[in-house]
Design a protein around this motif. Structure first.
Motif, short mmCIF file in Angstrom:
data_model
loop_
_atom_site.label_atom_id
_atom_site.label_comp_id
_atom_site.label_asym_id
_atom_site.label_seq_id
_atom_site.Cartn_x
_atom_site.Cartn_y
_atom_site.Cartn_z
N UNK A 133 0.81 -1.21 0.00
CA UNK A 133 0.00 0.00 0.00
C UNK A 133 0.85 1.27 0.00
N UNK A 134 2.11 1.16 0.40
CA UNK A 134 3.01 2.31 0.38
C UNK A 134 3.49 2.64 -1.03
N UNK A 135 3.46 1.65 -1.93
CA UNK A 135 4.01 1.82 -3.27
C UNK A 135 3.08 2.67 -4.14
N UNK A 136 3.67 3.47 -4.98
CA UNK A 136 2.87 4.26 -5.91
C UNK A 136 2.03 3.35 -6.81
N UNK A 137 2.62 2.23 -7.23
CA UNK A 137 1.90 1.31 -8.11
C UNK A 137 1.22 0.17 -7.40
N UNK A 138 1.15 0.20 -6.08
CA UNK A 138 0.50 -0.88 -5.34
C UNK A 138 1.31 -2.15 -5.37
N UNK A 139 0.66 -3.27 -5.67
CA UNK A 139 1.36 -4.54 -5.67
C UNK A 139 0.54 -5.64 -6.31
N UNK A 140 1.16 -6.80 -6.43
CA UNK A 140 0.52 -7.95 -7.05
C UNK A 140 0.78 -9.19 -6.22
N UNK A 141 -0.29 -9.92 -5.92
CA UNK A 141 -0.19 -11.20 -5.21
C UNK A 141 -0.63 -12.30 -6.16
#
Length: 265
Positions: A133-141
């Protein structure tokens, strides 16, 4: 086997990935694929492997962690985030189950299978959430599921139930955590993951099973790694809550063999 997407142009430079069970088999193939495309890769396990996955002159980093232990998982994820600065990709790959009769096996056995195949992905996903959630681009699981989740799995009934739960978890987290975090699953078919042990009962059985599949062969770790790379990348930016079937076309239904046998009789 040549990596299917080794030159496809998917780039993951600057991204950090965690691959559970990443020291061998499918997990090692996934780790190598992500490394080859530029990601920093952290793997974990209860014991350090003799060799770490590597590709393009880059090597995965190992942390000891029992993924069934929520506190250990939280500590591992925070250690990776602190050491590498961020977490962009999580691949919940660790899993498996030996064959056992559901009627007679101990409750403790079933609990361990559920802990590894369902609770561990829950613990890992919770732990990476705040980092992504901190990343500008979010993430992928990416959750590594199984065809055992979608058809009867005699001999590994609770494993199949856990993997079915993993598909449900995938859809629910995708809905709850989107759009910042995408969550997808890969429904893995019959895979020859390498090593000394022959899969599926020996050479004759393995070859017969392979010939029965529409693809004409068993899957390989790189097949699953390629699908993982796609789901982890920006190419899949609008893909979330999906269950991507990577099974070579699927298993031949038993009833067709019965029909043919009786027709010949």
């Amino acid at each position: 086997m040549t990596s299917p997407l080794s030159s496809a142009g998917i780039q993951l430079e600057g991204r950090v990935a965690i691959v559970t069970g990443g020291s061998r088999g499918i997990g090692a193939g996934i780790a190598r694929m992500l490394l080859a495309q530029g990601a920093e890769v952290a793997i974990c396990g209860r014991n350090a492997p003799e060799e770490l996955p590597e590709a393009e002159g880059r090597r995965a980093r190992f942390w000891p962690c029992d993924v069934r232990d929520a506190e250990a998982v939280a500590g591992f994820v925070d250690a990776v985030g602190a050491a590498l600065g961020r977490i962009d990709i999580l691949v919940n790959n660790a899993g498996g189950a030996p064959a056992a009769e559901a009627a007679t096996v101990s409750p403790r056995f079933h609990e361990k299978i559920m802990a590894l195949n369902l609770m561990a992905p829950i613990h890992m996903s919770q732990a990476v959430h705040r980092w992504m959630m901190r990343n500008e681009g979010g993430g992928s699981i990416v959750n590594i599921a199984s065809v055992s989740a979608t058809r009867p799995s005699p001999g590994t009934a609770v494993y199949g139930a856990a993997k079915a739960g993993l598909l449900g978890l995938t859809r629910s987290l995708a809905a709850e955590w989107g759009p910042r975090i995408r969550v997808n699953a890969i429904v893995v078919g019959l895979v020859d993951s390498g090593g000394d042990a022959l899969p599926y009962g020996g050479v004759a059985a393995r070859d017969a099973i392979a010939a029965s599949l529409p693809a004409g062969r068993l899957g390989a770790p790189d097949d699953i790694a390629a699908a993982t790379l796609y789901l982890s990348s920006d190419m899949a930016a609008y893909v979330s809550g999906a269950a991507l079937e990577v099974h070579g076309g699927g298993e031949r239904p038993l009833f067709l063999d019965l029909v043919e046998r009786h027709a010949q009789g």
